[in-house]
Design an enzyme around this catalytic site. Structure first.
Site, PDB file in Angstrom:
ATOM      1  N   HIS A 105       0.488  -1.170   0.015  1.00 33.41           N
ATOM      2  CA  HIS A 105      -0.239   0.309  -0.033  1.00 33.41           C
ATOM      3  C   HIS A 105       0.883   0.639  -0.011  1.00 33.41           C
ATOM      4  CE1 HIS A 105      -3.554   2.793   1.044  1.00 33.41           C
ATOM      5  NE2 HIS A 105      -2.931   3.302   1.553  1.00 33.41           N
ATOM      6  N   ASP A 146      -7.051  -2.857   4.512  1.00 32.26           N
ATOM      7  CA  ASP A 146      -6.021  -1.893   5.137  1.00 32.26           C
ATOM      8  C   ASP A 146      -5.656  -2.346   6.560  1.00 32.26           C
ATOM      9  OD1 ASP A 146      -5.142  -1.690   2.461  1.00 32.26           O
ATOM     10  OD2 ASP A 146      -6.296   0.262   2.266  1.00 32.26           O
TER      11      ASP A 146
END
Ligand code: GAR
Length: 187
Positions: A105, A146
């Site tokens: 990410h 996430d």
């Protein structure tokens, strides 16, 4: 030998970097590439490296989850690498591949994570908020967007003169440098 599948939705520069890094590796074989977009740049990159490509729509991923997991198991996939894959994996994946799904990410999670946060949207928000640093997070995937266990974070400076493009370049450089090494250690 560990068999990996790389999931990607976009250009696929991280995916290609992994193909190159692990091309002749004796511990891991990137056997399969999965994408949800039939126009994604990743497809040409995968073909260049002679990878088998599977295209799966969001609807199929959600409605035929068990069949798709079954297919991955038949292909003997042990590890799933998300390299810019923008769909949320249904929770059954996390159960079927416990601690075997890695994501990258382009921010310092938990900042700038969650649904809709990807690519330049993140860099734009970082600049608007006048952050002085950003970076990358490589983490295990759990049921929440996430939020899985962090394996590595690497920081970079954000300068006043940075633009979305220059920040994206810095982040990409960090991603290309660290993602293969983290996967190598993870093996
Ligand atoms: C990468 O920056 C990756 O971190 C990001 O997508 C980009 C893919 O670039 N992933 C996410 O934003 C996941 N939420 P690439 O297609 O050139 O490898």
């Amino acid at each position: 030998m560990i068999n990996a599948a790389v999931f990607a939705s976009g250009e696929g520069t991280n995916a290609e970097n992994l193909f190159k890094f692990f091309e002749n590796d004796t511990r891991i074989k990137i056997k399969l590439v999965v994408t949800n977009k039939d126009t994604a740049g990743i497809i040409a990159r995968a073909e260049k490296y002679k990878k088998n490509v599977q295209i799966i729509s969001r609807e199929s991923l959600e409605n035929y989850t068990s069949q798709f997991i079954e297919f991955l198991k038949l292909e003997k996939i042990d590890l799933i690498i998300l390299a810019g894959f923008l769909l949320k994996l249904p929770p059954q994946f996390v159960t079927a591949f416990p601690n075997r799904i890695i994501n990258i990410h382009p921010s310092l999670l938990p900042k700038y994570g969650g649904k809709g946060m990807y690519g330049n949207k993140i860099h734009g928000a970082v600049l608007r908020n006048k952050e002085t640093e950003s970076g990358i997070t490589i983490h295990l995937v759990n049921e929440e967007y996430d939020e899985g266990q962090v394996i590595l974070q690497v920081r970079c400076e954000v300068l006043e003169e940075d633009t979305i493009e220059t920040l994206a370049q810095k982040i990409q450089k960090l991603e290309h440098e660290h993602f293969p090494k983290v996967i190598e250690r993870f093996l």
